[in-house]
Scaffold this motif. Sequence first.
Motif, PDB file in Angstrom:
ATOM      1  N   ARG A 473       0.823  -1.213   0.000  1.00  0.00           N
ATOM      2  CA  ARG A 473       0.000   0.000   0.000  1.00  0.00           C
ATOM      3  C   ARG A 473       0.856   1.262   0.000  1.00  0.00           C
ATOM      4  N   LYS A 474       0.338   2.302  -0.681  1.00  0.00           N
ATOM      5  CA  LYS A 474       1.043   3.588  -0.675  1.00  0.00           C
ATOM      6  C   LYS A 474       0.634   4.426   0.529  1.00  0.00           C
ATOM      7  N   GLY A 475      -0.653   4.669   0.673  1.00  0.00           N
ATOM      8  CA  GLY A 475      -1.154   5.446   1.811  1.00  0.00           C
ATOM      9  C   GLY A 475      -2.117   4.599   2.611  1.00  0.00           C
ATOM     10  N   ILE A 476      -1.926   4.556   3.911  1.00  0.00           N
ATOM     11  CA  ILE A 476      -2.789   3.728   4.756  1.00  0.00           C
ATOM     12  C   ILE A 476      -3.319   4.579   5.907  1.00  0.00           C
ATOM     13  N   LYS A 477      -4.616   4.541   6.108  1.00  0.00           N
ATOM     14  CA  LYS A 477      -5.175   5.209   7.272  1.00  0.00           C
ATOM     15  C   LYS A 477      -4.893   4.359   8.508  1.00  0.00           C
ATOM     16  N   PRO A 478      -4.568   4.993   9.633  1.00  0.00           N
ATOM     17  CA  PRO A 478      -4.237   4.226  10.848  1.00  0.00           C
ATOM     18  C   PRO A 478      -5.313   3.223  11.239  1.00  0.00           C
ATOM     19  N   GLU A 479      -6.593   3.622  11.088  1.00  0.00           N
ATOM     20  CA  GLU A 479      -7.668   2.715  11.498  1.00  0.00           C
ATOM     21  C   GLU A 479      -7.731   1.471  10.606  1.00  0.00           C
ATOM     22  N   VAL A 480      -7.308   1.614   9.331  1.00  0.00           N
ATOM     23  CA  VAL A 480      -7.282   0.461   8.424  1.00  0.00           C
ATOM     24  C   VAL A 480      -6.184  -0.507   8.849  1.00  0.00           C
ATOM     25  N   LEU A 481      -4.997   0.039   9.120  1.00  0.00           N
ATOM     26  CA  LEU A 481      -3.889  -0.809   9.560  1.00  0.00           C
ATOM     27  C   LEU A 481      -4.217  -1.457  10.907  1.00  0.00           C
ATOM     28  N   GLU A 482      -4.877  -0.708  11.781  1.00  0.00           N
ATOM     29  CA  GLU A 482      -5.265  -1.240  13.094  1.00  0.00           C
ATOM     30  C   GLU A 482      -6.151  -2.473  12.928  1.00  0.00           C
ATOM     31  N   GLN A 483      -7.101  -2.398  11.999  1.00  0.00           N
ATOM     32  CA  GLN A 483      -8.014  -3.518  11.777  1.00  0.00           C
ATOM     33  C   GLN A 483      -7.278  -4.723  11.190  1.00  0.00           C
ATOM     34  N   VAL A 484      -6.344  -4.456  10.277  1.00  0.00           N
ATOM     35  CA  VAL A 484      -5.562  -5.545   9.675  1.00  0.00           C
ATOM     36  C   VAL A 484      -4.753  -6.263  10.753  1.00  0.00           C
ATOM     37  N   ILE A 485      -4.094  -5.480  11.613  1.00  0.00           N
ATOM     38  CA  ILE A 485      -3.292  -6.084  12.685  1.00  0.00           C
ATOM     39  C   ILE A 485      -4.182  -6.905  13.617  1.00  0.00           C
ATOM     40  N   TYR A 486      -5.344  -6.352  13.928  1.00  0.00           N
ATOM     41  CA  TYR A 486      -6.282  -7.050  14.815  1.00  0.00           C
ATOM     42  C   TYR A 486      -6.717  -8.387  14.195  1.00  0.00           C
TER      43      TYR A 486
END
Length: 536
Positions: A473-486
């Motif tokens: 990914r080029k730009g990632i919103k923190p909440e998107v990355l948070e969900q992926v990690i979860y």
Amino acid sequence: MTIPYVHWIDETVEKLAELKLEKYVLNSGISVSGPIHIGHARTELITPNAIKRGLEKKGFDAVHICILYTQDPLKSKVKRIVGKEFAEKWAGTRLIDVPCPYSCCSNWVEHYLKNFYETVKEFGLEVEFYTTTEIYREHPRMKEAIITCIEKRGELVEILNKFRTKKLPENYIPFMPLCNNCKSIDRTVALSVDIDSYEVEYKCLKCGSTGYSSMREGKLPWRVEWPALWYTFNVTFEPYGKDMAVAGGSMESASIIIREIFGLKEPHHMFMEWVALLVNNKPVEMTSSGGVYFEFTEWTKVSDPRVLKYWYFYMKPNRHLTFEPSLIPKLNDLYDEAEKVYFNIVEEPDEKERQAKCRSFELANDDKPPKEPLLLPSYRFMSTIVQAIGLKLDREKILGILKRTCHIDESTSDERIEAIMERAKQAIYWVSKYAPPQFRINVVEKLDESILSKLTETDRNFFREIAEFIESRKGIKPEVLEQVIYDKARKHYKPHRKGFQKLYLIFLGTKSGPRIAPFLMTLDKSFVIKRLKLLE
């Protein structure tokens, strides 16, 4: 039937407006016995100023005055802030005559008022300040009040004795003269008074001297001084703390004195709870001279004034509040949430709660709320960013990270950019001076065997999948990355928190830390990917 919501500030304004006075004088007072703290700001500055503005909006002439008590004696308990030797030497001396404890100003009062007036301006407060030194020396109505107290001292003694175990003698003179020799004001005894020369004969129990002192240099005892100030300024309204509200307290005696000695009605009042400071996990009431405080002038270094004002307006005046510097991020979150509710970005299902947040937000903005929301990155996230770049106010790096996390883009207004940089500046100061260990970030520079030996194949697969997502990914919103990690953590671990603990381990060497996704996005992308692949 639903009772319509009315904010407590507006309720007070409505009650005062019913009086239909030509002029409203809202009074407050602060003893300059040490640093002025944020507890003072609640009762003596922010609340009466909001009521003043409310009356002005209704077309009334209103003024907020604040009395700075500078004639009071220095208390011995100031040893907690200036040391035992200094306190013992100057205890009992009139505050205006006490030297600066740090030799940087002309006297004690100047030192503790240094930067105070500037902070008042930064808070947007319109206040007329008077020191009791200038009031006793120059105000004609205070002179009238003192003469009235002397002439009616028999009646005054009767009133005061109702509140005393040890009774005052009939010949008691209700005045505290200044000793011309040692400048003591609490160890002197008034022997006689000459109204014509406006002098008092005294004996000083501290240095043993006797003589005559101008009444312009002394003061009335507190229980008499307070109603005398009401008379002097024709006070309409005054908030007060619980120390004065107790049965037999100074509020009760002052109300009797203003009626029976001065022939006036007592001002309208509002009870205000104190603000405590958390000390060793216990709330301790803030006290300037006692050394328990968070300075008012310190607030603008750590946060926007509107954040403190919002907290005070949102909470009812009889609500006891406890503060500690670690609450700064949370208090900023409360203000940010109110902004989102006000602009209908976040829905508040409880209607009364919605109105309370919206009205408190308006009051925090001096009834001039912004036309558009600023929607700043959270204070906690800003504290993470500034730590990631070495606690430097590096505009390019800060804005670069915020672009990467999709908080800003090319269309972001200059106003919002400047507000972001101001919050970054405050976060740097807060992290440097106040942040508790759980908020501090020290990135592990290089993985060593002590960390690598704790990792399993499950951990490596977990890290690799997150790295692949970030890399793609080029730009990632923190909440998107948070969900992926979860989601990945739930896939690989039971309970899933173990996955988060392993991420903190390889980046911080600990089991916990700031919110993981926003934190990772403050770091260089290539570094994060290499660390997740255990290559760096």
